[in-house]
Design a protein around this motif. Structure first.
Motif, PDB file in Angstrom:
ATOM      1  N   ARG A   1       0.821  -1.208   0.000  1.00 15.61           N
ATOM      2  CA  ARG A   1       0.000   0.000   0.000  1.00 15.61           C
ATOM      3  C   ARG A   1       0.858   1.262   0.000  1.00 15.61           C
ATOM      4  O   ARG A   1       0.353   2.354   0.223  1.00 15.61           O
ATOM      5  CB  ARG A   1      -0.966  -0.014   1.182  1.00 15.61           C
ATOM      6  N   GLY A   2       2.162   1.126  -0.260  1.00 20.40           N
ATOM      7  CA  GLY A   2       3.056   2.270  -0.394  1.00 20.40           C
ATOM      8  C   GLY A   2       3.782   2.625   0.882  1.00 20.40           C
ATOM      9  O   GLY A   2       3.367   2.279   1.986  1.00 20.40           O
TER      10      GLY A   2
ATOM     11  N   GLU B   1      -1.224   9.026  -1.437  1.00 18.62           N
ATOM     12  CA  GLU B   1      -0.891   7.635  -1.125  1.00 18.62           C
ATOM     13  C   GLU B   1      -1.230   6.716  -2.302  1.00 18.62           C
ATOM     14  O   GLU B   1      -0.459   5.809  -2.629  1.00 18.62           O
ATOM     15  CB  GLU B   1      -1.615   7.192   0.151  1.00 18.62           C
ATOM     16  N   LYS B   2      -2.349   6.957  -2.945  1.00 17.19           N
ATOM     17  CA  LYS B   2      -2.718   6.149  -4.122  1.00 17.19           C
ATOM     18  C   LYS B   2      -1.753   6.410  -5.277  1.00 17.19           C
ATOM     19  O   LYS B   2      -1.352   5.485  -5.986  1.00 17.19           O
ATOM     20  CB  LYS B   2      -4.155   6.458  -4.552  1.00 17.19           C
TER      21      LYS B   2
ATOM     22  N   VAL C   1       1.534   4.499  -5.005  1.00 18.35           N
ATOM     23  CA  VAL C   1       1.419   3.085  -5.366  1.00 18.35           C
ATOM     24  C   VAL C   1       1.398   2.902  -6.883  1.00 18.35           C
ATOM     25  O   VAL C   1       2.002   1.973  -7.417  1.00 18.35           O
ATOM     26  CB  VAL C   1       0.173   2.445  -4.707  1.00 18.35           C
ATOM     27  N   THR C   2       0.738   3.811  -7.590  1.00 14.79           N
ATOM     28  CA  THR C   2       0.650   3.686  -9.055  1.00 14.79           C
ATOM     29  C   THR C   2       1.852   4.295  -9.770  1.00 14.79           C
ATOM     30  O   THR C   2       1.979   4.174 -10.981  1.00 14.79           O
ATOM     31  CB  THR C   2      -0.638   4.359  -9.594  1.00 14.79           C
TER      32      THR C   2
END
Length: 152
Positions: free
Chosen positions: A28-29, A60-61, A64-65
């Motif tokens: 989740r990073g 945060e998203k 991850v990407t």
């Protein structure tokens, strides 16, 4: 030893330790993993960064990407009393990469020359080819390395 070779040697020493380390990002990073390990909420991190909580969730998203920026990561790291560490770590030593590239370029050049000489009934022996390959590699490594990386 020229400055480029000295720089390569110095960087190789520094990279040796990094190549052995496991820097796999948590699922989740890093941001979320560290924030949660600190017991910090999204709202608390947002407050420390002077941002809206939705910005933290998006950040945060994005981490991850792989779509976040270093500037954003640095700001979040600082807000959690962390230091952002950014590095490009070669998969092998820089010295080995340069030597391998010189070997490949020498092989390409020898393949063309040997083909032409074979057509003219002047093919080189295996030993002559090995000597010429080494001569080409040595010449490439002795000069500027910029030409090594040109597409053939």
């Amino acid at each position: 030893m020229d400055n480029t070779a000295l720089a390569r040697k110095s960087l190789d020493r520094r990279f040796a330790l990094l190549r052995e380390a496991d820097f796999a990002m948590p699922p989740r990073g890093w941001l979320r993993a560290i924030r949660e390990a600190l017991g910090m909420t999204v709202r608390q991190l947002a407050s420390r960064m002077g941002a809206a909580p939705s910005r933290i969730t998006a950040l945060e998203k994005a981490e991850v990407t792989g779509s976040t920026t270093l500037k954003s990561l640095r700001a979040a790291a600082e807000a959690m009393d962390c230091t952002l560490v950014y590095a490009l770590v070669p998969t092998s030593s820089l010295e080995d990469m340069v030597k391998e590239r010189a070997r490949l370029r020498a092989e390409e050049e020898l393949r063309r020359v040997h083909h032409t000489m074979t057509l003219e009934n002047q093919a080189l022996t295996r030993d002559d080819l090995a000597d010429e390959r080494q001569r080409l590699i040595d010449n490439m490594l002795a000069g500027s390395l910029r030409g090594l990386w040109d597409d053939a």
